[in-house]
Design an enzyme around this catalytic site. Structure first.
Site, PDB file in Angstrom:
ATOM      1  N   ASP A  58       0.819  -1.224   0.008  1.00 29.61           N
ATOM      2  CA  ASP A  58       0.055  -0.161   0.048  1.00 29.61           C
ATOM      3  C   ASP A  58       0.809   1.277   0.113  1.00 29.61           C
ATOM      4  OD1 ASP A  58      -2.294   1.812   0.601  1.00 29.61           O
ATOM      5  OD2 ASP A  58      -3.349   0.036   0.956  1.00 29.61           O
ATOM      6  N   HIS A 101      -2.931   3.484  -4.392  1.00 24.49           N
ATOM      7  CA  HIS A 101      -2.487   2.748  -3.262  1.00 24.49           C
ATOM      8  C   HIS A 101      -1.094   2.102  -3.301  1.00 24.49           C
ATOM      9  CE1 HIS A 101      -5.650   3.234  -0.413  1.00 24.49           C
ATOM     10  NE2 HIS A 101      -6.596   3.194  -1.326  1.00 24.49           N
ATOM     11  N   ASP A 117      -8.816  -0.280  -5.698  1.00 26.86           N
ATOM     12  CA  ASP A 117      -9.868   0.496  -5.210  1.00 26.86           C
ATOM     13  C   ASP A 117      -9.029   1.951  -4.799  1.00 26.86           C
ATOM     14  OD1 ASP A 117      -7.840  -0.496  -3.520  1.00 26.86           O
ATOM     15  OD2 ASP A 117      -8.693   0.081  -1.800  1.00 26.86           O
ATOM     16  N   GLU A 118     -10.138   2.929  -4.914  1.00 28.03           N
ATOM     17  CA  GLU A 118      -9.737   4.404  -4.511  1.00 28.03           C
ATOM     18  C   GLU A 118      -8.749   4.820  -5.324  1.00 28.03           C
ATOM     19  OE1 GLU A 118     -10.995   4.494   0.119  1.00 28.03           O
ATOM     20  OE2 GLU A 118      -9.200   3.400  -0.272  1.00 28.03           O
ATOM     21  N   TYR A 139     -15.769  -4.975   8.498  1.00 26.81           N
ATOM     22  CA  TYR A 139     -14.460  -4.256   8.724  1.00 26.81           C
ATOM     23  C   TYR A 139     -14.111  -4.260  10.108  1.00 26.81           C
ATOM     24  CZ  TYR A 139     -13.608  -2.432   3.992  1.00 26.81           C
ATOM     25  OH  TYR A 139     -13.133  -2.447   2.605  1.00 26.81           O
TER      26      TYR A 139
HETATM   27  C1  ACM Z   1     -10.856  -0.823   1.020  1.00 31.10           C
HETATM   28  O1  ACM Z   1     -11.484  -0.570   2.090  1.00 31.10           O
HETATM   29  N1  ACM Z   1     -10.416   0.503   0.311  1.00 31.10           N
HETATM   30  C2  ACM Z   1     -11.117  -1.716  -0.140  1.00 31.10           C
END
Ligand code: ACM
Ligand code: ZN
Length: 541
Positions: free
Chosen positions: A196, A286, A345-346, A439
């Site tokens: 990350d 990331h 992601d993101e 989560y």
């Molecule tokens: C995530 O929680 N960014 C997959």
């Protein structure tokens, strides 16, 4: 007379329910069928663990290892023994079901696969007194298990936990302890978030800077928050372990990484326990730890830490795509499992709007937007995965800009059901890990476990065609605020047991009341293991 009979009947029913719940069998996740009889099997030194097929030898060694606290000597042999691991004739690698029969003379675990045998071993382990979880020999114990017949199979094929080792690092030993806990509760997928922005944690021989430099960083905001919490909450679990620092040119750097040999060791350790490992190197966003050290893979050079999220990989450059493929090529050689996670992601796409090469790629490929450029990148990588015999998983952003026909989607965002409906309408597989319930870095209160146990994780209204595309469930543990193994255990347990039961046990057999009672006996087990789980009634968040 009738009244007396009724009272006796009530007493009998009460007694039966007490012996059911407070009896010996308190297995989590709840098996499909358990029939208890009177009597016990007693373990003794010199007994033999027999296995019917050489492929079960690792399982026999694993069982012997579990039995260390007895101090007994167990022999192993191919053939029959006192404790028998038996591969049924119609072997089927995908079939995780098992039967466990305990008589007062012998134990039989039968299954169609290695996985099934290991699941039977987890149940046998939970039939033993909790002292079996000790790390050394326990004296003056009678090691017995009740005579019982268990027939069991999982509801879902995917029962996962994800651990982020980038934001904070966990040693190989700590990861192995985590896998031990997973195996005990029949989790079978370990999603290892290896890279990350804050750290690259896996050795890639072709690009040594990824770990020489990318695995080490100065203290950043997340560390500061942990250190503040340690003080304000007087909680030693927020102490960042000293072992994870090294001093370079007078600077104290935080980090760590796994060598390729470490990875291979962990993969083997997991396989023995029936767990597949899904590596994730998050791309194209990331990945500051990579772009800071190989600047030609991002749109504009010299990305600074302040530009953390706005320096994704440049999908306009062939050299950047080659870098991604080369890195994954080494990953494929370390991880035998068929599924690999691309992340995706993101992604902040601002740079892509300004980058001439990204814009040229959009034009050349006839794409309409940067969202489609993201999708184009994912598809390029997916073709590469497939050509190397791997299937791609991505976070649910891979739905945007066009989903390929073969990718698997991790549902994490948004309204209950939206992602699941879209993905399965498209004919793709989906794994359920919504933020709302799954989560495990989110704070806990005294209702968290019950909420998870009763949560509508599987959306309603799916058709018979859509339902089989739900592969299963997973919890994700992001570690910005989890700097130590003790804090990791506190965040993950015991709530992971509720998820284990949601994913393993058929819905019609799930009962919160029954689970809460079985949970108590599992907490005793964790006490013996010295797992720093969150006590059920506490104010600690
Ligand atoms: C995530 O929680 N960014 C997959
Ligand atoms: Zn670019």
């Amino acid at each position: 007379m009738r009244k007396k009979f009724e009272i006796l009947l009530i007493l009998f029913v009460l007694l039966c329910s007490i012996t059911k719940t407070f009896g010996h069998v308190n297995i989590v996740p709840l098996p499909q069928k358990v029939v208890e009889h009177s009597g016990n099997f007693t373990f003794k030194s010199g007994q033999c663990i027999g296995f019917s097929d050489v492929t079960l030898k690792d399982a026999a060694v694993y069982l012997k290892h579990i039995m260390i606290p007895t101090g007994y000597r167990f022999t192993l042999k191919k053939g029959s023994g006192d404790i028998n691991l038996i591969l049924l004739s119609k072997a089927d690698r995908q079939n995780e079901s098992y039967t466990l029969s305990v008589t007062n003379k012998k134990i039989y675990i039968k299954a169609k696969s290695y996985r099934g045998i290991v699941n039977g071993i987890s149940s046998l382990r939970q039939l033993l007194p909790e002292q079996i979880e000790a790390s050394t020999m326990v004296k003056n114990m009678k090691w017995t298990v009740p005579v019982v017949e268990i027939i069991d199979k999982p509801a879902y094929a995917w029962r996962g936990l994800m651990l982020d080792v980038s934001r904070h690092f966990y040693t190989k030993k700590e990861v192995e302890r985590f896998l031990d806990m997973m195996a005990l509760y029949k989790f079978n997928k370990f999603h290892w978030h290896l890279t990350d922005d804050q750290g690259w944690r896996v050795q890639i021989k072709r690009y040594p800077l990824l770990t020489e430099k990318g695995a080490w960083r100065k203290m950043i905001n997340i560390d500061q928050i942990c250190m503040n919490r340690e003080k304000t909450e007087n909680n030693p679990d927020f102490v960042i372990p000293k072992e994870n620092f090294k001093v370079v040119d007078g600077d104290s750097l935080y980090g760590g990484y796994y060598t390729q040999q470490d990875i291979r060791d962990v993969v083997k350790y997991a396989a023995i326990r029936g767990i597949d490992i899904i590596p994730e190197l998050d791309m194209p966003g990331h990945c500051f730890a990579a772009v800071a050290n190989y600047q030609y893979i991002t749109c504009f050079k010299t990305p600074s830490w302040g530009a953390l999220f706005s320096a994704p990989i440049c999908p306009g450059r062939d050299v950047a795509i080659d870098f991604c493929k080369n890195v994954y090529k080494e990953i494929f050689s370390m991880f035998p499992y068929g599924y690999v996670h691309l992340g995706a992601d993101e992604v902040d796409k601002t740079n892509w709007q300004k980058c001439p090469e990204c814009q040229a790629r959009i034009k050349a490929q006839g794409l309409k937007s940067e969202v489609e450029l993201h999708s184009w990148f994912v598809h390029q990588m997916e073709k590469f995965f497939n050509a190397n015999g791997k299937r791609l998983i991505g976070w649910d952003e891979i739905l945007e800009g066009g989903l390929s026909s073969t990718a698997t989607v991790d549902w994490w965002r948004g309204e209950i059901g939206d992602v699941v409906k879209k993905t399965t309408d498209h004919g793709n597989e989906v794994i359920l890990c919504p933020t709302t319930y799954c989560y495990f870095d989110y704070p806990q209160d005294n209702n968290t476990i019950e909420r998870l146990y009763r949560a509508p994780i599987v959306p309603e209204g799916l058709s018979d065609k859509q339902l089989p595309l739900i592969k299963g469930m997973q919890a994700n543990i992001w570690t910005e605020m989890i700097p130590s193994n003790a804090r990791l255990q506190f965040m993950a347990f015991p709530r992971a047991l509720a998820l284990a039961e949601r994913a393993w046990t058929s819905t019609n057999l799930q009962s919160w009341e029954d689970f809460s009672i079985r949970l108590q006996s599992q907490l005793k087990r964790m006490d013996v293991m010295k797992v720093k789980y969150r006590k059920l009634e506490t104010d600690i968040k």
